[in-house]
Write a protein that holds these residues in place. Sequence first.
Motif, PDB file in Angstrom:
ATOM      1  N   MET A   1       0.718  -1.230   0.019  1.00 56.86           N
ATOM      2  CA  MET A   1       0.198   0.044  -0.068  1.00 56.86           C
ATOM      3  C   MET A   1       0.925   1.079   0.060  1.00 56.86           C
ATOM      4  N   GLU A   2       0.567   2.006  -0.940  1.00 55.60           N
ATOM      5  CA  GLU A   2       1.298   3.326  -1.050  1.00 55.60           C
ATOM      6  C   GLU A   2       0.976   4.389   0.284  1.00 55.60           C
ATOM      7  N   ALA A   3       1.998   5.220   0.474  1.00 52.10           N
ATOM      8  CA  ALA A   3       1.842   6.025   1.865  1.00 52.10           C
ATOM      9  C   ALA A   3       0.649   6.960   1.611  1.00 52.10           C
ATOM     10  N   SER A   4       0.267   7.327   0.441  1.00 57.25           N
ATOM     11  CA  SER A   4      -0.836   8.313   0.383  1.00 57.25           C
ATOM     12  C   SER A   4      -2.118   7.753   0.854  1.00 57.25           C
ATOM     13  N   ASN A   5      -2.109   6.358   1.109  1.00 52.57           N
ATOM     14  CA  ASN A   5      -3.126   5.721   1.239  1.00 52.57           C
ATOM     15  C   ASN A   5      -3.470   5.668   3.126  1.00 52.57           C
ATOM     16  N   GLN A   6      -2.148   6.098   3.629  1.00 52.22           N
ATOM     17  CA  GLN A   6      -2.090   6.038   5.042  1.00 52.22           C
ATOM     18  C   GLN A   6      -2.241   7.513   5.851  1.00 52.22           C
ATOM     19  N   VAL A   7      -2.325   8.413   5.020  1.00 50.22           N
ATOM     20  CA  VAL A   7      -2.442   9.817   5.554  1.00 50.22           C
ATOM     21  C   VAL A   7      -3.575  10.632   4.934  1.00 50.22           C
ATOM     22  N   SER A   8      -4.039  11.712   5.530  1.00 44.44           N
ATOM     23  CA  SER A   8      -5.104  12.536   5.005  1.00 44.44           C
ATOM     24  C   SER A   8      -4.802  12.887   3.730  1.00 44.44           C
ATOM     25  N   GLU A   9      -5.995  13.100   2.893  1.00 48.55           N
ATOM     26  CA  GLU A   9      -5.524  13.449   1.589  1.00 48.55           C
ATOM     27  C   GLU A   9      -5.328  15.031   1.706  1.00 48.55           C
ATOM     28  N   PHE A  10      -5.780  15.784   2.869  1.00 44.92           N
ATOM     29  CA  PHE A  10      -5.261  17.086   2.848  1.00 44.92           C
ATOM     30  C   PHE A  10      -3.846  17.449   3.008  1.00 44.92           C
ATOM     31  N   VAL A  11      -3.012  16.255   3.691  1.00 53.23           N
ATOM     32  CA  VAL A  11      -1.772  16.563   3.829  1.00 53.23           C
ATOM     33  C   VAL A  11      -1.127  16.548   2.628  1.00 53.23           C
ATOM     34  N   ILE A  12      -1.380  15.641   1.666  1.00 48.43           N
ATOM     35  CA  ILE A  12      -0.923  15.434   0.221  1.00 48.43           C
ATOM     36  C   ILE A  12      -1.198  16.722  -0.653  1.00 48.43           C
ATOM     37  N   PHE A  13      -2.449  17.498  -0.348  1.00 53.72           N
ATOM     38  CA  PHE A  13      -2.738  18.557  -1.029  1.00 53.72           C
ATOM     39  C   PHE A  13      -1.996  19.837  -0.759  1.00 53.72           C
ATOM     40  N   ILE A  14      -1.414  19.771   0.508  1.00 53.95           N
ATOM     41  CA  ILE A  14      -0.621  20.860   1.084  1.00 53.95           C
ATOM     42  C   ILE A  14       0.694  20.427   0.616  1.00 53.95           C
ATOM     43  N   GLY A  15       1.170  19.174   0.903  1.00 52.30           N
ATOM     44  CA  GLY A  15       2.385  18.809   0.386  1.00 52.30           C
ATOM     45  C   GLY A  15       2.637  19.329  -1.233  1.00 52.30           C
ATOM     46  N   ARG A  16       1.654  19.129  -2.193  1.00 57.15           N
ATOM     47  CA  ARG A  16       2.075  19.138  -3.632  1.00 57.15           C
ATOM     48  C   ARG A  16       2.357  20.736  -3.858  1.00 57.15           C
ATOM     49  N   PHE A  17       2.329  21.602  -2.883  1.00 59.22           N
ATOM     50  CA  PHE A  17       2.611  23.026  -3.117  1.00 59.22           C
ATOM     51  C   PHE A  17       4.400  23.115  -2.926  1.00 59.22           C
ATOM     52  N   HIS A  18       4.900  22.000  -2.609  1.00 60.89           N
ATOM     53  CA  HIS A  18       6.270  22.036  -2.662  1.00 60.89           C
ATOM     54  C   HIS A  18       7.050  22.316  -3.937  1.00 60.89           C
ATOM     55  N   PRO A  19       6.736  21.703  -4.955  1.00 59.80           N
ATOM     56  CA  PRO A  19       7.407  22.120  -6.290  1.00 59.80           C
ATOM     57  C   PRO A  19       7.117  23.811  -6.486  1.00 59.80           C
ATOM     58  N   LEU A  20       6.143  24.263  -5.995  1.00 54.38           N
ATOM     59  CA  LEU A  20       5.770  25.672  -6.329  1.00 54.38           C
ATOM     60  C   LEU A  20       6.420  26.378  -5.325  1.00 54.38           C
ATOM     61  N   ILE A  21       6.789  26.120  -4.193  1.00 49.72           N
ATOM     62  CA  ILE A  21       7.619  26.920  -3.207  1.00 49.72           C
ATOM     63  C   ILE A  21       8.927  26.515  -3.423  1.00 49.72           C
ATOM     64  N   VAL A  22       9.305  25.575  -3.822  1.00 48.45           N
ATOM     65  CA  VAL A  22      10.859  25.150  -3.737  1.00 48.45           C
ATOM     66  C   VAL A  22      11.818  26.037  -4.321  1.00 48.45           C
ATOM     67  N   HIS A  23      11.026  26.609  -5.592  1.00 42.71           N
ATOM     68  CA  HIS A  23      11.993  27.552  -6.377  1.00 42.71           C
ATOM     69  C   HIS A  23      12.126  28.776  -5.672  1.00 42.71           C
ATOM     70  N   LEU A  24      11.626  29.302  -4.697  1.00 46.50           N
ATOM     71  CA  LEU A  24      11.647  30.520  -4.135  1.00 46.50           C
ATOM     72  C   LEU A  24      13.069  30.588  -3.331  1.00 46.50           C
ATOM     73  N   PRO A  25      13.317  29.580  -2.382  1.00 44.16           N
ATOM     74  CA  PRO A  25      14.440  29.552  -1.622  1.00 44.16           C
ATOM     75  C   PRO A  25      15.838  29.496  -2.598  1.00 44.16           C
ATOM     76  N   ILE A  26      15.521  28.731  -3.775  1.00 43.61           N
ATOM     77  CA  ILE A  26      16.828  28.770  -4.561  1.00 43.61           C
ATOM     78  C   ILE A  26      16.964  29.964  -5.414  1.00 43.61           C
ATOM     79  N   GLY A  27      16.072  30.606  -5.767  1.00 45.40           N
ATOM     80  CA  GLY A  27      16.320  32.013  -6.378  1.00 45.40           C
ATOM     81  C   GLY A  27      16.643  33.036  -5.372  1.00 45.40           C
ATOM     82  N   ILE A  28      16.102  33.140  -4.060  1.00 48.18           N
ATOM     83  CA  ILE A  28      16.323  34.138  -3.300  1.00 48.18           C
ATOM     84  C   ILE A  28      17.807  33.853  -2.815  1.00 48.18           C
ATOM     85  N   LEU A  29      18.055  32.696  -2.312  1.00 47.55           N
ATOM     86  CA  LEU A  29      19.350  32.434  -1.562  1.00 47.55           C
ATOM     87  C   LEU A  29      20.554  32.625  -2.672  1.00 47.55           C
ATOM     88  N   LEU A  30      20.280  32.143  -3.812  1.00 46.78           N
ATOM     89  CA  LEU A  30      21.261  32.304  -4.839  1.00 46.78           C
ATOM     90  C   LEU A  30      21.678  33.841  -5.132  1.00 46.78           C
TER      91      LEU A  30
END
Length: 468
Positions: free
Chosen positions: A1-30
């Motif tokens: 069973m995949e991990a996505s079946n063991q946690v709330s779908e809301f957790v996955i929903f929030i987690g999927r903003f990672h690809p959107l947010i992750v570019h901010l620290p890369i650009g800002i810190l550089l």
Amino acid sequence: MEASNQVSEFVIFIGRFHPLIVHLPIGILLIGILMHFLAKKKRFQYLDKAVSFTLAIGSISAILSCFLGYLLSFQGGYDADALFNHQWLGIAVGCFSLLAYSTRVWKKTRKSFVLNSIAMGILFIGLGLTGHLGGNLTHGSAYLTQYAPEPIRKIIGLAPKPKKRPPIMVLDSADIFLDVINPMVSNKCISCHNLEKTKGGLLLTSHASMLEGGENGPAIVAEDLQKSELFKRITLPEHHEDFMPPEGKKPFSEDDIKLIEFWILNGARPTGLLADIELDEDNTKLFENFLGLKDSQNNPLLADAEAGDSLVIRSLRSKGFKIESLSNESNLLDVSLSPNNIKGLESIEELLLLKDQIVHLKLSSLGLKDNNLKVIGQLNHLIRLNLHSNPITDSGISFLSELQNLESLNLYGTQIENKSLELLSTLKNLKRLYVWNTKVTKAKVEAFKNSRTDLDIIFGLALFIVKE
């Protein structure tokens, strides 16, 4: 069973903003790192005042990105080692961004300045490594280096590029899996089903992994569309949650699906030339369109073929020859003669009147003699030639040396011996040769294979799948 079946779908929903947010620290810190080192020069000293603020924003966004990435990891489908390395490098980047900010606003001393510069340098390297590992999780480890030139591959210790498939000039020389299905599936699916990211436990990097499948069963089941999970997923309505590929990625076209359907229904073989598979006109066009061919006339030697003399064609047909065009728009011809048709065999020289048009020729089980091959050897546009079950010998094979366009030659059940392989070595475009049930020895076949690695020699029961 995949991990996505063991946690709330809301957790996955929030987690999927990672690809959107992750570019901010890369650009800002550089930008912060760049301004830090530029500010050492007198002409850029005005940038010094903005470095602390930039590092503060970069640190906050890096920590937020780490948190969202952690939530996204519950989605599952990632290689455990690759995920572990990316996760902890990301955390390290967050820590060093805080360290860089702290030493920046700390009391100005020689020690704090050196520590700040070291933190900046480590942060720069960490950003690159973390971003690279994140890209590997998404696209696979070969994504960045896939098209690297050989000198760079050698410097970084990579193996030489895999040998490219030879360009397809005519449809017959295409391999149904290697040249059609595998490139199609790789293009659409490999970003989610690679060695680092096996979404749904499914790996699609090889024929074997397709048959093995994932958590929902085999991706491909030969001759069974309903049990082939991949086919089911790509034919679902696009709004269905199980539709493949996911939203945002280009789906399989209607023609792509027809090609995959044809492949599955015809045994889902890991290899096999289209020359050995019966294609109707519609399927021929599908394969030609996918491979960028037009009426199988990409070969420049064949492109300008004029229409054959209709009177000659009519005459040959009256003597038992079956003559068909490769397609409605093509002047190229597929010619065959039914077994034991002596009347037709006596008229074989008439084929020379269509030498510019004939590209496929089947003359099996006709009692063909070596002298008859003098005529066949002059049909220099031939791509596929089937002479099986005729009493021809090495002497006759010598007449075929001018067939430089020939890609497939069937000599099953003839009287040829080892010398024929040497005679055929001059045919540089030959890709498939059938010599089962002849006087050619296995040792000679093995030796010949070593000298012609581009040539597939069929020496056993595999002939039964041939449908020429």
